[in-house]
Scaffold this motif. Structure first.
Motif, PDB file in Angstrom:
ATOM      1  N   ARG A  89       0.854  -1.192   0.000  1.00 28.77           N
ATOM      2  CA  ARG A  89       0.000   0.000   0.000  1.00 28.77           C
ATOM      3  C   ARG A  89       0.882   1.232   0.000  1.00 28.77           C
ATOM      4  O   ARG A  89       1.807   1.353   0.787  1.00 28.77           O
ATOM      5  N   THR A  90       0.571   2.159  -0.902  1.00 29.53           N
ATOM      6  CA  THR A  90       1.431   3.317  -1.042  1.00 29.53           C
ATOM      7  C   THR A  90       0.614   4.559  -1.285  1.00 29.53           C
ATOM      8  O   THR A  90      -0.567   4.508  -1.582  1.00 29.53           O
ATOM      9  N   GLY A  91       1.290   5.696  -1.202  1.00 24.08           N
ATOM     10  CA  GLY A  91       0.692   6.954  -1.612  1.00 24.08           C
ATOM     11  C   GLY A  91       1.025   7.227  -3.057  1.00 24.08           C
ATOM     12  O   GLY A  91       1.485   6.363  -3.785  1.00 24.08           O
ATOM     13  N   ALA A  92       0.832   8.465  -3.481  1.00 25.88           N
ATOM     14  CA  ALA A  92       0.993   8.805  -4.889  1.00 25.88           C
ATOM     15  C   ALA A  92       2.442   8.756  -5.343  1.00 25.88           C
ATOM     16  O   ALA A  92       2.729   8.700  -6.530  1.00 25.88           O
ATOM     17  N   ALA A 146      10.173  -2.968 -25.557  1.00 25.28           N
ATOM     18  CA  ALA A 146      10.518  -2.864 -24.140  1.00 25.28           C
ATOM     19  C   ALA A 146      11.870  -2.220 -23.909  1.00 25.28           C
ATOM     20  O   ALA A 146      12.082  -1.565 -22.892  1.00 25.28           O
ATOM     21  N   THR A 147      12.783  -2.407 -24.835  1.00 26.10           N
ATOM     22  CA  THR A 147      14.120  -1.864 -24.616  1.00 26.10           C
ATOM     23  C   THR A 147      14.247  -0.415 -25.058  1.00 26.10           C
ATOM     24  O   THR A 147      15.269   0.215 -24.822  1.00 26.10           O
ATOM     25  N   GLN A 148      13.236   0.131 -25.714  1.00 29.84           N
ATOM     26  CA  GLN A 148      13.382   1.452 -26.304  1.00 29.84           C
ATOM     27  C   GLN A 148      13.202   2.585 -25.307  1.00 29.84           C
ATOM     28  O   GLN A 148      13.718   3.680 -25.519  1.00 29.84           O
ATOM     29  N   SER A 149      12.414   2.345 -24.251  1.00 29.95           N
ATOM     30  CA  SER A 149      12.076   3.454 -23.367  1.00 29.95           C
ATOM     31  C   SER A 149      12.768   3.364 -22.008  1.00 29.95           C
ATOM     32  O   SER A 149      12.451   4.132 -21.118  1.00 29.95           O
ATOM     33  N   MET A 150      13.696   2.411 -21.859  1.00 39.39           N
ATOM     34  CA  MET A 150      14.377   2.270 -20.593  1.00 39.39           C
ATOM     35  C   MET A 150      15.549   3.238 -20.512  1.00 39.39           C
ATOM     36  O   MET A 150      16.057   3.713 -21.511  1.00 39.39           O
ATOM     37  N   GLY A 151      15.994   3.531 -19.300  1.00 33.89           N
ATOM     38  CA  GLY A 151      17.188   4.326 -19.108  1.00 33.89           C
ATOM     39  C   GLY A 151      16.957   5.824 -19.145  1.00 33.89           C
ATOM     40  O   GLY A 151      17.890   6.599 -19.153  1.00 33.89           O
ATOM     41  N   ARG A 152      15.687   6.244 -19.170  1.00 34.71           N
ATOM     42  CA  ARG A 152      15.417   7.672 -19.202  1.00 34.71           C
ATOM     43  C   ARG A 152      14.582   8.101 -17.998  1.00 34.71           C
ATOM     44  O   ARG A 152      13.868   9.078 -18.045  1.00 34.71           O
ATOM     45  N   GLY A 153      14.658   7.305 -16.938  1.00 33.41           N
ATOM     46  CA  GLY A 153      13.869   7.614 -15.766  1.00 33.41           C
ATOM     47  C   GLY A 153      12.538   6.908 -15.827  1.00 33.41           C
ATOM     48  O   GLY A 153      11.945   6.754 -16.894  1.00 33.41           O
ATOM     49  N   ALA A 154      12.074   6.452 -14.675  1.00 35.24           N
ATOM     50  CA  ALA A 154      10.839   5.682 -14.638  1.00 35.24           C
ATOM     51  C   ALA A 154       9.632   6.598 -14.572  1.00 35.24           C
ATOM     52  O   ALA A 154       9.595   7.553 -13.808  1.00 35.24           O
ATOM     53  N   GLY A 155       8.651   6.296 -15.379  1.00 37.70           N
ATOM     54  CA  GLY A 155       7.365   6.946 -15.251  1.00 37.70           C
ATOM     55  C   GLY A 155       7.258   8.293 -15.932  1.00 37.70           C
ATOM     56  O   GLY A 155       8.158   8.737 -16.654  1.00 37.70           O
ATOM     57  N   GLY A 195      -6.113  -2.757  -0.165  1.00 41.40           N
ATOM     58  CA  GLY A 195      -6.826  -1.782   0.627  1.00 41.40           C
ATOM     59  C   GLY A 195      -6.276  -0.386   0.389  1.00 41.40           C
ATOM     60  O   GLY A 195      -5.238  -0.192  -0.240  1.00 41.40           O
ATOM     61  N   GLY A 196      -6.975   0.623   0.899  1.00 39.98           N
ATOM     62  CA  GLY A 196      -6.503   1.989   0.776  1.00 39.98           C
ATOM     63  C   GLY A 196      -6.654   2.524  -0.626  1.00 39.98           C
ATOM     64  O   GLY A 196      -7.558   2.145  -1.371  1.00 39.98           O
ATOM     65  N   GLU A 197      -5.744   3.421  -1.018  1.00 39.99           N
ATOM     66  CA  GLU A 197      -5.802   4.001  -2.347  1.00 39.99           C
ATOM     67  C   GLU A 197      -5.523   2.941  -3.407  1.00 39.99           C
ATOM     68  O   GLU A 197      -4.769   1.998  -3.185  1.00 39.99           O
ATOM     69  N   GLN A 198      -6.143   3.113  -4.567  1.00 38.93           N
ATOM     70  CA  GLN A 198      -6.011   2.146  -5.653  1.00 38.93           C
ATOM     71  C   GLN A 198      -5.334   2.810  -6.850  1.00 38.93           C
ATOM     72  O   GLN A 198      -5.717   3.909  -7.259  1.00 38.93           O
ATOM     73  N   HIS A 199      -4.350   2.133  -7.421  1.00 38.61           N
ATOM     74  CA  HIS A 199      -3.559   2.680  -8.513  1.00 38.61           C
ATOM     75  C   HIS A 199      -3.494   1.737  -9.703  1.00 38.61           C
ATOM     76  O   HIS A 199      -3.665   0.521  -9.556  1.00 38.61           O
ATOM     77  N   VAL A 200      -3.217   2.299 -10.862  1.00 40.63           N
ATOM     78  CA  VAL A 200      -2.577   1.567 -11.945  1.00 40.63           C
ATOM     79  C   VAL A 200      -1.102   1.903 -11.842  1.00 40.63           C
ATOM     80  O   VAL A 200      -0.730   3.088 -11.826  1.00 40.63           O
ATOM     81  N   PRO A 216       3.642   5.328 -10.408  1.00 37.13           N
ATOM     82  CA  PRO A 216       2.183   5.432 -10.475  1.00 37.13           C
ATOM     83  C   PRO A 216       1.739   6.006 -11.813  1.00 37.13           C
ATOM     84  O   PRO A 216       2.292   6.987 -12.296  1.00 37.13           O
ATOM     85  N   MET A 217       0.728   5.383 -12.403  1.00 37.60           N
ATOM     86  CA  MET A 217       0.178   5.867 -13.668  1.00 37.60           C
ATOM     87  C   MET A 217      -1.198   6.493 -13.484  1.00 37.60           C
ATOM     88  O   MET A 217      -1.561   7.431 -14.187  1.00 37.60           O
ATOM     89  N   ALA A 218      -1.965   5.982 -12.547  1.00 36.94           N
ATOM     90  CA  ALA A 218      -3.304   6.518 -12.299  1.00 36.94           C
ATOM     91  C   ALA A 218      -3.721   6.180 -10.888  1.00 36.94           C
ATOM     92  O   ALA A 218      -3.272   5.180 -10.310  1.00 36.94           O
ATOM     93  N   ARG A 219      -4.590   7.028 -10.322  1.00 37.29           N
ATOM     94  CA  ARG A 219      -5.141   6.779  -8.990  1.00 37.29           C
ATOM     95  C   ARG A 219      -6.637   7.039  -9.035  1.00 37.29           C
ATOM     96  O   ARG A 219      -7.095   8.068  -9.541  1.00 37.29           O
ATOM     97  N   ASN A 220      -7.400   6.099  -8.506  1.00 38.64           N
ATOM     98  CA  ASN A 220      -8.855   6.239  -8.454  1.00 38.64           C
ATOM     99  C   ASN A 220      -9.227   7.196  -7.322  1.00 38.64           C
ATOM    100  O   ASN A 220      -8.895   6.958  -6.167  1.00 38.64           O
ATOM    101  N   ARG A 221      -9.920   8.276  -7.665  1.00 31.25           N
ATOM    102  CA  ARG A 221     -10.332   9.254  -6.655  1.00 31.25           C
ATOM    103  C   ARG A 221     -11.822   9.197  -6.356  1.00 31.25           C
ATOM    104  O   ARG A 221     -12.358  10.052  -5.653  1.00 31.25           O
ATOM    105  N   GLN A 222     -12.530   8.210  -6.889  1.00 28.31           N
ATOM    106  CA  GLN A 222     -13.971   8.087  -6.652  1.00 28.31           C
ATOM    107  C   GLN A 222     -14.198   7.422  -5.294  1.00 28.31           C
ATOM    108  O   GLN A 222     -14.031   6.214  -5.148  1.00 28.31           O
ATOM    109  N   ASN A 223     -14.547   8.210  -4.312  1.00 28.26           N
ATOM    110  CA  ASN A 223     -14.693   7.733  -2.936  1.00 28.26           C
ATOM    111  C   ASN A 223     -16.032   7.019  -2.779  1.00 28.26           C
ATOM    112  O   ASN A 223     -17.092   7.626  -2.903  1.00 28.26           O
TER     113      ASN A 223
END
Length: 450
Positions: free
Chosen positions: A4-7, A28-37, A384-389, A400-407
Motif C-alpha cells: 500500500r502506497t501513496g501517490a 521494451a528496450t526502447q524506453s528504458m534508461g530515461r527515468g521511470a514513469g 486496501g486503501g488508495e487504488q492505482h494503476v 504510479p500511472m493513475a489513482r482512483n479518486r472516486q470515494n
C-alpha cells in the motif's frame, strides 16, 4: 505484489530476472534508461482520476447509465477487458462484468446471446470511432456468472471466463456454470452464448493462446484447498477461427514431477524438466471438482491463486498471486511468475515478489496485467486503501500511472474501488481501464511515446 502506497510510488523487493516478464514487448528496450514513469500524479479537481501532467482521461461508460443500444442499463462490476480494431480506424472494447445473481445492475438478458437467464454476469461492448468518441454500447453475452478475466483469441474475439463452479440449482442458477464463452464485440450473434464445455468447468481466471499451434493455456483461481491447476487445451480445430473451439478437444493438467505444490519452490531460476500433461478425467466436473480428481500415480501439481496468463516469445507465463500456509499452501509468498517452454518441456520460476515494507500488509499480485506499447508492464492494484494503476519498467522500477479518486466510503473513512481490465488500443495511443466500483470505463491519452 505492491505494498500500500501513496501517490509517490511503491517499493518492491524481488529476486529473479525481472526483464524476463517483458519477453513479448518488442519495444521494451526502447524506453528504458530515461527515468521511470511520467512524473507525479496531479490531483483531479473533479475527484475522479489522478494522472501525470500531460495526460487526460475521458469517461466512456458508467454503471447505471443507459446502454446506447436501449437494452437496459450499464452493468456493474467492470472487470477484465480487451481492445480490438474496429471499422474505419475505430476501437471495440469488450468488457467483463463479474456479477452474481444478487447484483443490482446485472447484464441485461438479450435474445440469442443469453446462456442462463438467472445469471447476472456477462460482457458488454463499447464501440469507439477513430477520434475516441463512443458511437455504440451493447450487450455482447449475457446470463453467465462472475466473469472475471479471460484473454483475446488470435482471430480477435474475447474468451470470457466464469470464476465459479456453481451448478444448476445453486445460488439461483438454472444451468451449470464455470465455463469459457467466446464473445465477438463486433457481432455478438456470431458467437452467441455457447459454453466451451471441452475447455473444462472450474473457477477460470485467464487464458493465453500459443499462436504457433493454437494450444490454449488456462489458469484456475482457487484460493481454498485443494488449490487450482494449470491447464492446456488441445483443440480439435487449432487456429480455426470464430466458433472453432466448439469442435472440442482434450483438456490436460500440468504435472511437475516431484512438486505437488508450486509454493514450495522458493529459488528463482529453478528449472524443472520433463513436464508432464495429464488428461483431465472429467472436464465437466460432474461430481468432483477437477482439482480434486484422481490423476493417478504421481498426482497433479497445484498452486494457490493462479491468475494472470500471457504469451511471450515462445513461452507462456502465468502468475500465482499469493500463497499462505494458513490456507493450506506448503509455503508463503507474495507472488510468483512462472514460465513454461513447450518446446523444451521446462518450467522455470522467473521471479518471486514481496514487499520491502510492512510485511504484515503486503498486498497481492494484481489480477490484471498488460504489456505497455512503450515498454514494461501496467498492473491494476487490488488491495486496501488508495487504488492505482502502476507501471513497471524492465529494471524493476515502479511508478504510479493513475489513482482512483472516486470515494465509495465516507469523508471520514474513504474507500476506493480497485482497477481492472487495463488494456491498450491496437495503435498504442490510448490506455483503457476500468474502475471496478463504481463501474467506470476510462480512456487515458497523453505522451505515451515519451
Amino acid at each position: 505484489m505492491l505494498a500500500r502506497t501513496g501517490a509517490a510510488g511503491a517499493g518492491i523487493a524481488f529476486a529473479g530476472a525481472f526483464s524476463e516478464l517483458f519477453a513479448s514487448s518488442a519495444a521494451a528496450t526502447q524506453s528504458m534508461g530515461r527515468g521511470a514513469g511520467y512524473g507525479p500524479l496531479v490531483p483531479d479537481p473533479d475527484h475522479v482520476l489522478d494522472l501525470p501532467e500531460g495526460f487526460s482521461y475521458r469517461v466512456l461508460s458508467r454503471t447505471g447509465e443507459p446502454l446506447r443500444s436501449g437494452e437496459g442499463l450499464v452493468p456493474q462490476a467492470c472487470d477484465g477487458m480487451a481492445a480490438f480494431a474496429g471499422p474505419r480506424g475505430g476501437v471495440i472494447l469488450v468488457r467483463n462484468h463479474e456479477n452474481r445473481t444478487t447484483a443490482e445492475h446485472k447484464v441485461p438478458t438479450v435474445e440469442g446471446i443469453t446462456y442462463d437467464p438467472a445469471g447476472g454476469g456477462g460482457c458488454t461492448a463499447i464501440h469507439l470511432d477513430r477520434r475516441g468518441n463512443v458511437v455504440g454500447e451493447h450487450v455482447a453475452v449475457a446470463g453467465t456468472a462472475i466473469n472475471c478475466a479471460g484473454g483475446p483469441s488470435p482471430w480477435d474475439t474475447w474468451l470470457t471466463c466464469e470464476e465459479t463452479e456453481d451448478k444448476a440449482g445453486m445460488n439461483g442458477h438454472t444451468k451449470d456454470h464455470g465455463f469459457i464463452f467466446e464473445v465477438s464485440g463486433a457481432d455478438p450473434r456470431s458467437t452467441g452464448a455457447v459454453p466451451l464445455t471441452a475447455m473444462g468447468r472450474f473457477a477460470h481466471e485467464a487464458v493465453a493462446f500459443d499462436p504457433h499451434n493454437g494450444v490454449v493455456y488456462e489458469t484456475e483461481d482457487a484460493f481454498v484447498y485443494p488449490f487450482g491447476l494449470f491447464y492446456r487445451f488441445l483443440p480439435e480445430k487449432p487456429l480455426g477461427g470464430v466458433g472453432s473451439l466448439r469442435a472440442g478437444g482434450t483438456l490436460q493438467a500440468m504435472r511437475v514431477p516431484g512438486v505437488p505444490d508450486l509454493s514450495a519452490v522458493t529459488e528463482t531460476g529453478a528449472v524443472f524438466r520433463n513436464i508432464e500433461w495429464i488428461d483431465v478425467p472429467d472436464p465437466l466436473a460432474t461430481t468432483t471438482s477437477i482439482r480434486d480428481q484422481d490423476f493417478g500415480p504421481g498426482g497433479i501439481t497445484h498452486g494457490q491463486k493462479l491468475e494472470g496468463c500471457y504469451w511471450g516469445g515462445h513461452n507462456v507465463y502465468f502468475v500465482s498471486s499469493f500463497a499462505r500456509t494458513q490456507d493450506g499452501s506448503t509455503a508463503t509468498h507474495h507472488g510468483q511468475v512462472w514460465r513454461y517452454d513447450p518446446d523444451a518441456r521446462t518450467l522455470t520460476l522467473v521471479i518471486v515478489f514481496g514487499p520491502d515494507t510492512n510485511p504484515q500488509n503486503p498486498g497481492d499480485e494484481p489480477d490484471n496485467i498488460t504489456l505497455a506499447p512503450g515498454g514494461g508492464l501496467m498492473l491494476c492494484e487490488d488491495s486496501g486503501g488508495e487504488q492505482h494503476v502502476f507501471g513497471l519498467t524492465r529494471r524493476g522500477e515502479v511508478y504510479p500511472m493513475a489513482r482512483n479518486r472516486q470515494n465509495i466510503g465516507t469523508p471520514e473513512a474513504p474507500e476506493y474501488g480497485e482497477f481492472a481490465g487495463v488494456t491498450f488500443a491496437p495503435d498504442g495511443g490510448t490506455m483503457y481501464v476500468n474502475a471496478y466500483t463504481p463501474g467506470t470505463t476510462f480512456a487515458v491519452t497523453g505522451p505515451w511515446k515519451k
